[in-house]
Design a protein around this motif. Structure first.
Motif, PDB file in Angstrom:
ATOM      1  N   LEU A 165       0.827  -1.209   0.000  1.00 20.91           N
ATOM      2  CA  LEU A 165       0.000   0.000   0.000  1.00 20.91           C
ATOM      3  C   LEU A 165       0.862   1.262   0.000  1.00 20.91           C
ATOM      4  CD1 LEU A 165      -2.901  -1.228   2.281  1.00 20.91           C
ATOM      5  CD2 LEU A 165      -2.792  -1.153  -0.222  1.00 20.91           C
ATOM      6  N   ASP A 166       2.045   1.217   0.640  1.00 22.20           N
ATOM      7  CA  ASP A 166       2.993   2.341   0.542  1.00 22.20           C
ATOM      8  C   ASP A 166       3.458   2.512  -0.901  1.00 22.20           C
ATOM      9  OD1 ASP A 166       2.869   2.977   3.231  1.00 22.20           O
ATOM     10  OD2 ASP A 166       4.790   2.037   3.737  1.00 22.20           O
ATOM     11  N   SER A 167       3.766   1.399  -1.541  1.00 19.45           N
ATOM     12  CA  SER A 167       4.202   1.444  -2.944  1.00 19.45           C
ATOM     13  C   SER A 167       3.111   2.014  -3.836  1.00 19.45           C
ATOM     14  CB  SER A 167       4.584   0.045  -3.425  1.00 19.45           C
ATOM     15  OG  SER A 167       5.686  -0.449  -2.704  1.00 19.45           O
ATOM     16  N   LEU A 168       1.866   1.665  -3.537  1.00 22.29           N
ATOM     17  CA  LEU A 168       0.732   2.202  -4.298  1.00 22.29           C
ATOM     18  C   LEU A 168       0.688   3.723  -4.174  1.00 22.29           C
ATOM     19  CD1 LEU A 168      -1.933   1.862  -5.888  1.00 22.29           C
ATOM     20  CD2 LEU A 168      -3.069   1.498  -3.679  1.00 22.29           C
ATOM     21  N   ASP A 169       0.857   4.224  -2.949  1.00 29.41           N
ATOM     22  CA  ASP A 169       0.843   5.679  -2.747  1.00 29.41           C
ATOM     23  C   ASP A 169       1.987   6.357  -3.503  1.00 29.41           C
ATOM     24  OD1 ASP A 169      -1.419   5.589  -1.161  1.00 29.41           O
ATOM     25  OD2 ASP A 169      -0.304   5.548   0.727  1.00 29.41           O
ATOM     26  N   VAL A 170       3.164   5.729  -3.499  1.00 32.07           N
ATOM     27  CA  VAL A 170       4.311   6.293  -4.212  1.00 32.07           C
ATOM     28  C   VAL A 170       4.048   6.302  -5.719  1.00 32.07           C
ATOM     29  CG1 VAL A 170       6.754   5.921  -4.785  1.00 32.07           C
ATOM     30  CG2 VAL A 170       5.971   5.721  -2.408  1.00 32.07           C
ATOM     31  N   LEU A 171       3.469   5.228  -6.234  1.00 34.78           N
ATOM     32  CA  LEU A 171       3.146   5.163  -7.659  1.00 34.78           C
ATOM     33  C   LEU A 171       2.174   6.275  -8.050  1.00 34.78           C
ATOM     34  CD1 LEU A 171       3.263   3.603 -10.405  1.00 34.78           C
ATOM     35  CD2 LEU A 171       1.271   2.340  -9.581  1.00 34.78           C
ATOM     36  N   ILE A 172       1.144   6.462  -7.258  1.00 37.59           N
ATOM     37  CA  ILE A 172       0.149   7.506  -7.562  1.00 37.59           C
ATOM     38  C   ILE A 172       0.783   8.890  -7.460  1.00 37.59           C
ATOM     39  CG2 ILE A 172      -2.012   8.556  -6.776  1.00 37.59           C
ATOM     40  CD1 ILE A 172      -2.881   5.618  -6.069  1.00 37.59           C
ATOM     41  N   LEU A 173       1.652   9.091  -6.483  1.00 41.45           N
ATOM     42  CA  LEU A 173       2.365  10.359  -6.365  1.00 41.45           C
ATOM     43  C   LEU A 173       3.224  10.599  -7.609  1.00 41.45           C
ATOM     44  CD1 LEU A 173       3.140  12.858  -4.706  1.00 41.45           C
ATOM     45  CD2 LEU A 173       4.925  11.463  -3.633  1.00 41.45           C
ATOM     46  N   GLY A 174       3.859   9.544  -8.101  1.00 35.90           N
ATOM     47  CA  GLY A 174       4.656   9.662  -9.322  1.00 35.90           C
ATOM     48  C   GLY A 174       3.802  10.062 -10.517  1.00 35.90           C
ATOM     49  N   TRP A 175       2.631   9.439 -10.643  1.00 39.12           N
ATOM     50  CA  TRP A 175       1.729   9.815 -11.734  1.00 39.12           C
ATOM     51  C   TRP A 175       1.262  11.267 -11.574  1.00 39.12           C
ATOM     52  CZ3 TRP A 175       1.441   7.941 -16.269  1.00 39.12           C
ATOM     53  CH2 TRP A 175       1.647   6.571 -16.519  1.00 39.12           C
ATOM     54  N   ALA A 176       0.996  11.683 -10.340  1.00 41.72           N
ATOM     55  CA  ALA A 176       0.551  13.069 -10.098  1.00 41.72           C
ATOM     56  C   ALA A 176       1.660  14.050 -10.481  1.00 41.72           C
ATOM     57  CB  ALA A 176       0.138  13.256  -8.648  1.00 41.72           C
ATOM     58  N   THR A 177       2.882  13.719 -10.128  1.00 45.52           N
ATOM     59  CA  THR A 177       4.018  14.569 -10.476  1.00 45.52           C
ATOM     60  C   THR A 177       4.170  14.655 -11.988  1.00 45.52           C
ATOM     61  OG1 THR A 177       5.149  13.970  -8.406  1.00 45.52           O
ATOM     62  CG2 THR A 177       6.514  14.878 -10.181  1.00 45.52           C
ATOM     63  N   ARG A 178       4.029  13.533 -12.653  1.00 46.70           N
ATOM     64  CA  ARG A 178       4.140  13.529 -14.108  1.00 46.70           C
ATOM     65  C   ARG A 178       3.017  14.349 -14.752  1.00 46.70           C
ATOM     66  NH1 ARG A 178       5.061   8.255 -17.874  1.00 46.70           N
ATOM     67  NH2 ARG A 178       5.626   9.427 -19.731  1.00 46.70           N
TER      68      ARG A 178
END
Length: 181
Positions: A165-178
């Motif tokens: 679930l931490d990895s999921l949050d990081v992935l979504i943050l990465g998409w938001a940054t992009r």
């Protein structure tokens, strides 16, 4: 089987029930047919083969996940809820991660749910290509954690769940940054 008509949804429901008992490796069309009180050839009117059955089972799991997502204000919240729903399904359904991964090899598997997901994400202003990449990346990450999460560095399922679930949050943050760039 006399009290209900044999159909693809009935077969998939029974296959998912049987999955809990026997696991993915021992699940077969013959066992599903026997559990339904019919002969295996009767299933072929509705299910082409074992791969088709697995794809239909995976599609049902994903549809159930989609049905559990509450209304969201933005695509980040929606994707997070989607990833968490897949994680819950994998925690509560025996061999769900392996089922989802094996079903991916079937041409057109999950096409209906993929179209629905892209449509939902499109309502948040995402283009089709980005929405497709986002939801596939969430599914790959979460299902990957379910399948490979028993690594030596993750001693307990709670640790695996937290890491996933931490990895999921990081992935979504990465998409938001992009998306912001």
């Amino acid at each position: 089987m006399a009290d209900r008509q044999l159909s693809r949804p009935v077969i998939v429901t029974e296959a998912l029930r049987l999955l809990e008992e026997v696991g993915l490796e021992d699940l077969s069309l013959r066992k599903v047919a026997a559990s339904l009180g019919v002969k295996a050839p009767s299933l072929y009117w509705h299910i082409a083969d074992k791969d088709d059955l697995r794809a239909a089972m995976g599609e049902r799991l994903l549809r159930d996940c989609l049905g559990s997502i509450p209304p969201s204000e933005d695509w980040q919240s929606w994707l997070r809820a989607f990833g968490r729903a897949i994680w819950r399904a994998q925690e509560t359904t025996r061999d769900a991660g392996a089922l989802l991964m094996s079903a991916r090899s079937v041409k057109h598997a999950f096409q209906g749910t993929a179209t629905e997901i892209v449509s939902v994400l499109g309502r948040f202003g995402l283009d089709e290509v980005t929405a497709t990449r986002m939801h596939w990346s969430v599914q790959a990450l979460v299902t990957g954690w379910a399948v490979f999460g028993d690594a030596e560095d993750c001693e307990h399922s709670a640790q695996v769940s937290e890491a996933a679930l931490d990895s999921l949050d990081v992935l979504i943050l990465g998409w938001a940054t992009r998306q912001a760039a």
